[in-house]
Scaffold this active site. Structure first.
Site, PDB file in Angstrom:
ATOM      1  N   LYS A 128       0.843  -1.202   0.000  1.00 49.45           N
ATOM      2  CA  LYS A 128       0.000   0.000   0.000  1.00 49.45           C
ATOM      3  C   LYS A 128       0.874   1.246   0.000  1.00 49.45           C
ATOM      4  O   LYS A 128       1.970   1.265   0.554  1.00 49.45           O
ATOM      5  CB  LYS A 128      -0.901   0.001   1.240  1.00 49.45           C
ATOM      6  CG  LYS A 128      -2.027  -1.026   1.181  1.00 49.45           C
ATOM      7  CD  LYS A 128      -2.943  -0.883   2.385  1.00 49.45           C
ATOM      8  CE  LYS A 128      -4.136  -1.829   2.271  1.00 49.45           C
ATOM      9  NZ  LYS A 128      -5.050  -1.700   3.425  1.00 49.45           N
ATOM     10  N   HIS A 141      -7.543 -13.271   2.012  1.00 45.64           N
ATOM     11  CA  HIS A 141      -7.174 -12.591   3.252  1.00 45.64           C
ATOM     12  C   HIS A 141      -7.182 -13.547   4.442  1.00 45.64           C
ATOM     13  O   HIS A 141      -6.467 -13.322   5.421  1.00 45.64           O
ATOM     14  CB  HIS A 141      -8.113 -11.409   3.505  1.00 45.64           C
ATOM     15  CG  HIS A 141      -7.392 -10.198   4.022  1.00 45.64           C
ATOM     16  ND1 HIS A 141      -6.520  -9.463   3.251  1.00 45.64           N
ATOM     17  CD2 HIS A 141      -7.387  -9.617   5.253  1.00 45.64           C
ATOM     18  CE1 HIS A 141      -6.027  -8.474   3.966  1.00 45.64           C
ATOM     19  NE2 HIS A 141      -6.524  -8.548   5.192  1.00 45.64           N
ATOM     20  N   ARG A 163      -3.808 -14.830   4.669  1.00 38.59           N
ATOM     21  CA  ARG A 163      -2.930 -13.800   5.257  1.00 38.59           C
ATOM     22  C   ARG A 163      -3.069 -13.836   6.785  1.00 38.59           C
ATOM     23  O   ARG A 163      -2.071 -13.772   7.517  1.00 38.59           O
ATOM     24  CB  ARG A 163      -3.304 -12.432   4.689  1.00 38.59           C
ATOM     25  CG  ARG A 163      -2.514 -11.245   5.260  1.00 38.59           C
ATOM     26  CD  ARG A 163      -2.860  -9.998   4.445  1.00 38.59           C
ATOM     27  NE  ARG A 163      -2.555  -8.751   5.109  1.00 38.59           N
ATOM     28  CZ  ARG A 163      -1.372  -8.148   5.072  1.00 38.59           C
ATOM     29  NH1 ARG A 163      -0.372  -8.716   4.427  1.00 38.59           N
ATOM     30  NH2 ARG A 163      -1.186  -6.990   5.666  1.00 38.59           N
ATOM     31  N   HIS A 169       2.148  -3.631   7.709  1.00 41.99           N
ATOM     32  CA  HIS A 169       1.240  -2.742   8.444  1.00 41.99           C
ATOM     33  C   HIS A 169       1.938  -1.423   8.754  1.00 41.99           C
ATOM     34  O   HIS A 169       3.134  -1.407   9.059  1.00 41.99           O
ATOM     35  CB  HIS A 169       0.801  -3.384   9.758  1.00 41.99           C
ATOM     36  CG  HIS A 169      -0.235  -4.453   9.589  1.00 41.99           C
ATOM     37  ND1 HIS A 169      -0.500  -5.410  10.552  1.00 41.99           N
ATOM     38  CD2 HIS A 169      -1.089  -4.727   8.575  1.00 41.99           C
ATOM     39  CE1 HIS A 169      -1.457  -6.209  10.137  1.00 41.99           C
ATOM     40  NE2 HIS A 169      -1.828  -5.820   8.931  1.00 41.99           N
ATOM     41  N   TYR A 196      -4.034  -9.893  16.146  1.00 48.03           N
ATOM     42  CA  TYR A 196      -3.713 -11.317  16.111  1.00 48.03           C
ATOM     43  C   TYR A 196      -3.409 -11.884  17.495  1.00 48.03           C
ATOM     44  O   TYR A 196      -3.493 -13.092  17.702  1.00 48.03           O
ATOM     45  CB  TYR A 196      -2.539 -11.578  15.161  1.00 48.03           C
ATOM     46  CG  TYR A 196      -2.875 -11.226  13.739  1.00 48.03           C
ATOM     47  CD1 TYR A 196      -3.744 -12.025  13.007  1.00 48.03           C
ATOM     48  CD2 TYR A 196      -2.367 -10.084  13.134  1.00 48.03           C
ATOM     49  CE1 TYR A 196      -4.095 -11.695  11.703  1.00 48.03           C
ATOM     50  CE2 TYR A 196      -2.707  -9.750  11.837  1.00 48.03           C
ATOM     51  CZ  TYR A 196      -3.570 -10.547  11.130  1.00 48.03           C
ATOM     52  OH  TYR A 196      -3.920 -10.213   9.845  1.00 48.03           O
TER      53      TYR A 196
END
Length: 294
Positions: A170, A240, A243, A266, A275
């Protein structure tokens, strides 16, 4: 015209992915249609009460809090852009709050099930499409890359000497992700098999469709869904999820959060900390099963 220039800004200045740009476009068109039908007005003339009415209409349609939040985020970005371009003087989004989203634990597939799929079942033959499908699953589960990142990978992004891949994430941020030895071998074998195919156009993109064109999102979704159905009955089966499985597996095996954050790309540790909840829930389950007083 306003929407078009905004989308160009997102694509070329903000470097948003095509998928994100498409989502913004859909949200703005939906709001524009609502304004025309309900208030006979346009985007540039929208007022705060009309935005609130739009949000209420979404709630009446039982749209999820996540989806409503995303649409509000799209509108916020759009009107900030208009203010920057001096296309309007007052931001109608200033007093708009997104609905509270209930926290959900990331859905993941257990290691044992992924091992069964990738190595235990006779799920893959020696054909190009089958080996491509296996590589897709191995890449998503073995590196934690996003769908858009996987689609952008080129053969030259693989460093076989260092056993790494270079990922464009990103905001055009690059990161390096290590590859385990089996995945390195699998990529080598796949590229060799790919070179033997009689494609009309040979793409340098790593993952390609059966005719040899660059892979596309629906193809990856189809691959992931069809194979995860063999090992899991859970409703959510998406790229995802793999992921999430990658991150959860690392955390359960002792990896520190900062390392996982870097591997996932991130921007903040807060996004990675979700997580830890999965690990806590796992410990609770183990405790209840094993402790005599539980």
């Amino acid at each position: 015209m306003l929407i078009s220039s905004f989308l160009t800004y997102l694509q070329h200045e903000k470097r948003y992915s095509p998928h994100t740009v498409k989502s913004y476009h859909t949200d703005l068109l939906q709001f524009e249609k609502f304004l025309q039908e309900e208030f006979e007005t346009d985007l540039i003339s929208a007022q705060t009460p009309q935005v609130r009415s739009f949000v209420v209409s979404l709630m009446d349609l039982k749209i999820s809090e996540n989806a409503i939040g995303r649409k509000i985020s799209s509108l916020r970005s759009f009107y900030k852009y208009l203010l920057r371009e001096q296309a309007l003087k007052k931001n109608p989004m200033l007093l708009i709050k997104a609905p509270k989203v209930p926290k959900r634990l990331p859905v993941f597939i257990e290691d044992a099930k992924m091992d069964l799929l990738l190595d235990g079942l006779d799920s893959f033959d020696e054909s190009f499409s089958s080996q491509r499908d296996k590589l897709v699953l191995e890449m998503l589960f073995g590196t934690g890359v996003r769908l858009a990142e996987l689609l952008l990978l080129k053969e030259t992004d693989v460093n076989f000497y260092e056993a790494t891949i270079k990922v464009l994430g990103k905001r055009n941020k690059e990161r390096i992700i290590p590859l385990h030895s089996e995945l390195v071998i699998q990529i080598k074998n796949y590229i060799e098999l790919k070179s033997l195919q009689k494609f009309d156009n040979k793409s340098t993109t790593l993952i390609v469709s059966n005719p040899g064109a660059p892979a596309y999102p629906k193809l990856i979704y189809r691959i992931v869904t069809s194979y995860l159905t063999l090992i899991s009955t859970q409703d959510k089966k998406s790229p995802h999820v793999l992921r999430h499985s990658f991150a959860t597996s690392l955390l359960n095996r002792g990896a520190d959060l900062n390392s996982i954050k870097e591997l996932l790309g991130h921007s903040s540790l807060a996004a990675t900390q979700v997580y830890t909840h999965n690990s806590v829930e796992r410990l609770k389950t183990i405790y209840k099963q094993a402790h005599p007083k539980a």
